[in-house]
Design an enzyme around this catalytic site. Structure first.
Site, short mmCIF file in Angstrom:
data_model
loop_
_atom_site.label_atom_id
_atom_site.label_comp_id
_atom_site.label_asym_id
_atom_site.label_seq_id
_atom_site.Cartn_x
_atom_site.Cartn_y
_atom_site.Cartn_z
N SER A 153 -1.01 6.59 -6.10
CA SER A 153 -1.75 6.07 -4.43
C SER A 153 -2.70 5.50 -5.42
CB SER A 153 -2.60 6.66 -3.90
OG SER A 153 -3.66 5.59 -3.32
N TYR A 166 -6.00 14.81 -0.70
CA TYR A 166 -5.19 13.46 -1.19
C TYR A 166 -5.32 13.02 -2.42
CZ TYR A 166 -2.47 9.05 0.13
OH TYR A 166 -2.09 8.58 -0.62
P1 NAD Z 1 3.64 6.49 6.64
O1 NAD Z 1 3.01 7.81 7.50
O2 NAD Z 1 4.42 5.61 7.92
O3 NAD Z 1 4.49 7.60 5.54
C1 NAD Z 1 4.71 8.94 5.17
C2 NAD Z 1 6.20 8.81 5.72
O4 NAD Z 1 6.70 10.36 5.06
C3 NAD Z 1 6.83 9.15 7.14
O5 NAD Z 1 7.29 8.97 7.45
C4 NAD Z 1 6.09 11.30 7.73
O6 NAD Z 1 7.12 11.27 8.89
C5 NAD Z 1 6.95 11.50 6.29
N1 NAD Z 1 6.15 12.67 6.25
C6 NAD Z 1 5.41 13.82 5.91
N2 NAD Z 1 5.67 14.90 6.19
C7 NAD Z 1 6.70 15.29 5.35
C8 NAD Z 1 7.63 16.49 4.84
N3 NAD Z 1 7.08 17.12 5.38
N4 NAD Z 1 8.80 15.52 5.09
C9 NAD Z 1 9.32 14.43 4.48
N5 NAD Z 1 8.60 13.94 4.83
C10 NAD Z 1 7.20 13.78 5.56
O7 NAD Z 1 2.81 6.02 5.05
P2 NAD Z 1 3.13 5.17 4.09
O8 NAD Z 1 1.73 5.09 4.04
O9 NAD Z 1 4.60 4.50 3.97
O10 NAD Z 1 3.04 6.59 2.90
C11 NAD Z 1 4.34 6.32 2.47
C12 NAD Z 1 3.64 7.19 0.77
O11 NAD Z 1 2.94 5.93 0.24
C13 NAD Z 1 3.33 8.53 0.79
O12 NAD Z 1 2.71 8.82 -0.14
C14 NAD Z 1 1.54 7.78 1.00
O13 NAD Z 1 0.84 8.54 0.24
C15 NAD Z 1 1.39 6.32 -0.07
N6 NAD Z 1 0.39 5.36 0.07
C16 NAD Z 1 0.10 4.72 0.67
C17 NAD Z 1 -0.59 3.92 1.23
C18 NAD Z 1 -0.88 2.31 2.43
O14 NAD Z 1 -2.14 2.33 1.96
N7 NAD Z 1 0.14 2.51 2.99
C19 NAD Z 1 -0.92 3.51 -0.13
C20 NAD Z 1 -1.26 4.67 -1.41
C21 NAD Z 1 -0.23 5.32 -1.36
#
Ligand code: NAD
Length: 268
Positions: A153, A166
């Protein structure tokens, strides 16, 4: 996508039933990889991702596993090796937030975020590297012996008040990624991070859902738009393919410029 840059390769995407993981899984499938769609909850959503990938012409299966549980990760990798023989690409994507002011943060909130975001990446990366080393380098599959992409991130760089657990997890992923790149470079294993800024997914819905929230978000983004999951999907294909063969140990920011500190745009 016409050129199938990942043809013949096997990819695991954790947390792939929604958001960024879903977009990456679909993009890797479009690039020709067989994709394992890991999910934690919501089998139906995972099966939809599988069926999209199959419709687009690549193989895919869904596997339920909690990435923070060693036994789950062992059995997921066992199933992958049994079905596909090996693994070429790991996308360590699963992650979550449990926000609280620091002085009110419970140990449970701290631990949950560290368990999923950091220990989950450790457990999956360890199994992937064990498999890469077991299989050995097969240049006809890919120039690298294996590729790991950690979804970090902008908060591996930008501190984040109210989200200390986080930010700490993402800061730690940076060192996990770089240390692995250093340790396994000699075995032709590439390890890199993708650092998204604000991407339109369920994790940050309140930051983009209303017009007011979206406008306020734009004050952080020089490029003046939110990122879409597909933006990240394309970068993941690049980092997983031989096009990026000389890239390892690097964090690539995909954030519309968030990490250049927009608030200094008019002189600070
Ligand atoms: P999201 O909530 O759609 O995706 C996260 C996924 O992780 C979900 O499908 C959830 O079910 C899964 N998950 C949670 N706990 C789990 C576990 N114990 N085992 C297996 N799967 C699990 O959100 P996203 O934005 O797609 O996030 C994906 C990644 O991107 C994350 O690591 C998040 O920190 C990172 N991220 C997202 C953003 C953003 O702006 N959306 C920014 C920076 C980083």
């Amino acid at each position: 996508m016409s050129e199938k840059k990942l043809k013949g390769q096997i990819a695991l995407v954790t947390g792939a039933s929604s958001g960024i993981g879903k977009a990456i899984a679909i993009a890797l499938g479009e690039a020709g990889a067989a994709v394992i769609v890991n999910y934690y909850s919501g089998a139906e959503a995972a099966e939809e991702v599988v069926s999209t990938i199959r419709t687009n012409g690549s193989d895919a299966i869904a596997i339920k596993a909690d990435v923070s549980k060693e036994e789950d990760v062992f059995s997921m990798f066992g199933e992958i090796i049994q079905q596909y023989g090996t693994l070429d690409i790991l996308i360590n994507n699963a992650g979550l937030q449990q926000d609280a002011p620091f002085h009110e943060m419970t140990l449970q909130q701290w631990q949950k975020v560290i368990d999923v975001n950091l220990t989950g990446q450790f457990l999956c990366a360890r199994e992937a590297i064990r498999e890469f080393l077991r299989r050995g380098h097969q240049p006809e599959r890919s120039k690298a012996c294996g590729k790991i992409i950690c979804i970090s991130s902008v908060h591996e760089l930008i501190p984040w008040a109210g989200h200390v657990n986080y930010a700490a997890s993402k800061g730690a992923i940076k060192m996990l990624m770089q240390s692995l790149a250093q340790e396994y470079g000699p075995q032709q294993i590439r390890v890199n991070s993708i650092c998204p800024g604000a991407i339109r997914t369920p994790i940050n819905r309140e930051a983009w859902e209303t017009k007011e929230a979206y406008q306020s978000l734009m004050s952080l983004i020089p490029y003046n738009r939110i990122g879409e999951p597909d933006d990240v999907g394309k970068l993941a294909v690049f980092l997983a393919s031989d096009d990026s063969d000389y890239i390892t140990g690097t964090s690539i920011f995909i954030d519309g410029g968030m990490a250049v500190y927009e608030s200094f745009a008019d002189g600070g």
